[in-house]
Scaffold this motif. Structure first.
Motif, PDB file in Angstrom:
ATOM      1  N   VAL A  22      -9.804   0.701  -2.110  1.00  0.00           N
ATOM      2  CA  VAL A  22      -8.386   0.364  -2.229  1.00  0.00           C
ATOM      3  C   VAL A  22      -7.561   1.566  -2.697  1.00  0.00           C
ATOM      4  CG1 VAL A  22      -8.545  -0.459  -4.614  1.00  0.00           C
ATOM      5  CG2 VAL A  22      -6.793  -1.398  -3.089  1.00  0.00           C
ATOM      6  N   VAL A  23      -8.210   2.512  -3.352  1.00  0.00           N
ATOM      7  CA  VAL A  23      -7.511   3.730  -3.797  1.00  0.00           C
ATOM      8  C   VAL A  23      -6.874   4.449  -2.619  1.00  0.00           C
ATOM      9  CG1 VAL A  23      -7.851   6.021  -4.810  1.00  0.00           C
ATOM     10  CG2 VAL A  23      -8.965   4.029  -5.834  1.00  0.00           C
ATOM     11  N   HIS A  24      -7.496   4.337  -1.453  1.00  0.00           N
ATOM     12  CA  HIS A  24      -7.037   5.088  -0.279  1.00  0.00           C
ATOM     13  C   HIS A  24      -6.248   4.230   0.709  1.00  0.00           C
ATOM     14  CE1 HIS A  24      -9.447   8.521  -1.536  1.00  0.00           C
ATOM     15  NE2 HIS A  24     -10.441   7.679  -1.768  1.00  0.00           N
ATOM     16  N   GLU A  25      -5.859   3.013   0.306  1.00  0.00           N
ATOM     17  CA  GLU A  25      -5.104   2.138   1.195  1.00  0.00           C
ATOM     18  C   GLU A  25      -3.781   2.790   1.605  1.00  0.00           C
ATOM     19  OE1 GLU A  25      -3.969  -0.607   3.671  1.00  0.00           O
ATOM     20  OE2 GLU A  25      -5.914  -0.768   2.645  1.00  0.00           O
ATOM     21  N   GLU A  26      -3.481   2.753   2.899  1.00  0.00           N
ATOM     22  CA  GLU A  26      -2.284   3.411   3.413  1.00  0.00           C
ATOM     23  C   GLU A  26      -1.260   2.439   3.990  1.00  0.00           C
ATOM     24  OE1 GLU A  26      -1.546   6.503   3.177  1.00  0.00           O
ATOM     25  OE2 GLU A  26      -3.435   7.538   2.742  1.00  0.00           O
ATOM     26  N   ILE A  27      -1.652   1.185   4.246  1.00  0.00           N
ATOM     27  CA  ILE A  27      -0.766   0.270   4.969  1.00  0.00           C
ATOM     28  C   ILE A  27      -0.402  -0.964   4.139  1.00  0.00           C
ATOM     29  CG2 ILE A  27      -0.530  -1.179   7.019  1.00  0.00           C
ATOM     30  CD1 ILE A  27      -2.409   0.803   8.447  1.00  0.00           C
ATOM     31  N   ALA A  28      -1.409  -1.741   3.746  1.00  0.00           N
ATOM     32  CA  ALA A  28      -1.145  -2.990   3.018  1.00  0.00           C
ATOM     33  C   ALA A  28      -0.487  -2.714   1.671  1.00  0.00           C
ATOM     34  CB  ALA A  28      -2.444  -3.758   2.817  1.00  0.00           C
ATOM     35  N   TRP A  29       0.439  -3.577   1.288  1.00  0.00           N
ATOM     36  CA  TRP A  29       1.117  -3.436   0.007  1.00  0.00           C
ATOM     37  C   TRP A  29       0.360  -4.117  -1.126  1.00  0.00           C
ATOM     38  CZ3 TRP A  29       7.054  -4.471   1.050  1.00  0.00           C
ATOM     39  CH2 TRP A  29       7.544  -3.488   1.922  1.00  0.00           C
ATOM     40  N   VAL A  30      -0.418  -5.148  -0.783  1.00  0.00           N
ATOM     41  CA  VAL A  30      -1.171  -5.902  -1.777  1.00  0.00           C
ATOM     42  C   VAL A  30      -2.576  -6.144  -1.235  1.00  0.00           C
ATOM     43  CG1 VAL A  30      -1.184  -7.906  -3.304  1.00  0.00           C
ATOM     44  CG2 VAL A  30       0.987  -7.099  -2.353  1.00  0.00           C
ATOM     45  N   ILE A  31      -3.568  -5.916  -2.071  1.00  0.00           N
ATOM     46  CA  ILE A  31      -4.967  -6.072  -1.663  1.00  0.00           C
ATOM     47  C   ILE A  31      -5.707  -6.918  -2.710  1.00  0.00           C
ATOM     48  CG2 ILE A  31      -7.181  -4.853  -1.434  1.00  0.00           C
ATOM     49  CD1 ILE A  31      -5.616  -4.352   0.985  1.00  0.00           C
ATOM     50  N   ALA A  32      -6.586  -7.781  -2.237  1.00  0.00           N
ATOM     51  CA  ALA A  32      -7.530  -8.477  -3.116  1.00  0.00           C
ATOM     52  C   ALA A  32      -8.929  -7.992  -2.783  1.00  0.00           C
ATOM     53  CB  ALA A  32      -7.432  -9.988  -2.929  1.00  0.00           C
TER      54      ALA A  32
END
Length: 240
Positions: A155-165
């Motif tokens: 999740v540290v490298h997430e580029e698109i989603a604003w919220v992650i579970a």
């Protein structure tokens, strides 16, 4: 980036309360609402209690605040580890923010569903470009994590989603978190970091080489907004 160093956590909390009240007042002269994302952890508790009491309880126009959270543990609201519960117990039960303007990350539904619902709310508030929150309050763990962006997690490298579970094995629980893309669009981001246990991570985050897999707090770099680190002398010991 602006670094603000205070003698201890009490002095830090007092200064941040004044800073926040000034920002809210100035911002509401120019727009109808003020959006703020709260953080969990122990450091914000004293800040919340200051804001919930005189003079800030009367000075801040709470009716125009819209409250969000940066992350949440997927535990029931009644659980002491729940970030929203802490905020209600120390702040929101004592100030007149309209209930419809308080947006908790739900933990009474599956985590993925909660993340999707929260993303939908954020997309209703913020467009695809331009500033997001007026202010995001963040903490930093002893390991250099912030939000639920933990070392070594994708999740540290997430580029698109604003919220992650996602499921965090080290804690045997699901976490729900805002991600870098929406956080870095904030007008202001403020880290509150206190205590000697934070000194090593703070030194690495601020002075060390860029290594987000080891120190995820390094990924928080506002695109066009302000970045403030409010720290006490104990946390700042390694910066000298």
């Amino acid at each position: 980036m602006e670094l603000h160093i205070f003698k201890d956590s009490e002095a830090l909390s007092s200064a941040v309360a004044e800073w926040i009240a000034d920002i809210i007042g100035d911002t509401l002269k120019k727009q109808d609402r003020f959006t703020i994302a709260l953080s969990g952890g122990s450091t914000p508790e004293r800040l919340h209690r200051l804001l919930a009491a005189a003079p800030y309880k009367e000075r801040i126009d709470w009716s125009r605040l819209h409250i969000f959270w940066g992350d949440e543990r997927a535990v029931p609201f009644e659980d002491s580890r729940n970030n929203a519960k802490m905020a209600y117990d120390t702040l929101l039960n004592f100030v007149p923010v309209p209930a419809a303007q308080i947006h908790v990350m739900r933990t009474d539904i599956p985590p993925d569903q909660s993340a999707a619902e929260y993303a939908k709310i954020l997309h209703e508030y913020f467009g695809a470009t331009g500033p997001s929150f007026d202010l995001i309050l963040l903490g930093m763990g002893d390991d250099g994590h912030t939000l639920s962006l933990f070392p070594g997690t994708t999740v540290v490298h997430e580029e698109i989603a604003w919220v992650i579970a996602f499921f965090l094995k080290a804690q045997d629980m699901y976490r729900i978190t805002l991600t870098r893309p929406i956080v870095n669009r904030a007008a202001r981001i403020a880290f509150l970091t206190t205590g000697p246990k934070k000194a090593h991570a703070l030194k690495e985050v601020l002075k060390g080489p860029y290594n987000p897999d080891m120190y995820p707090s390094q990924t928080i770099m506002p695109q066009a907004g302000e970045l403030h680190w409010f720290v006490d002398e104990a946390a700042a010991a390694g910066l000298k």
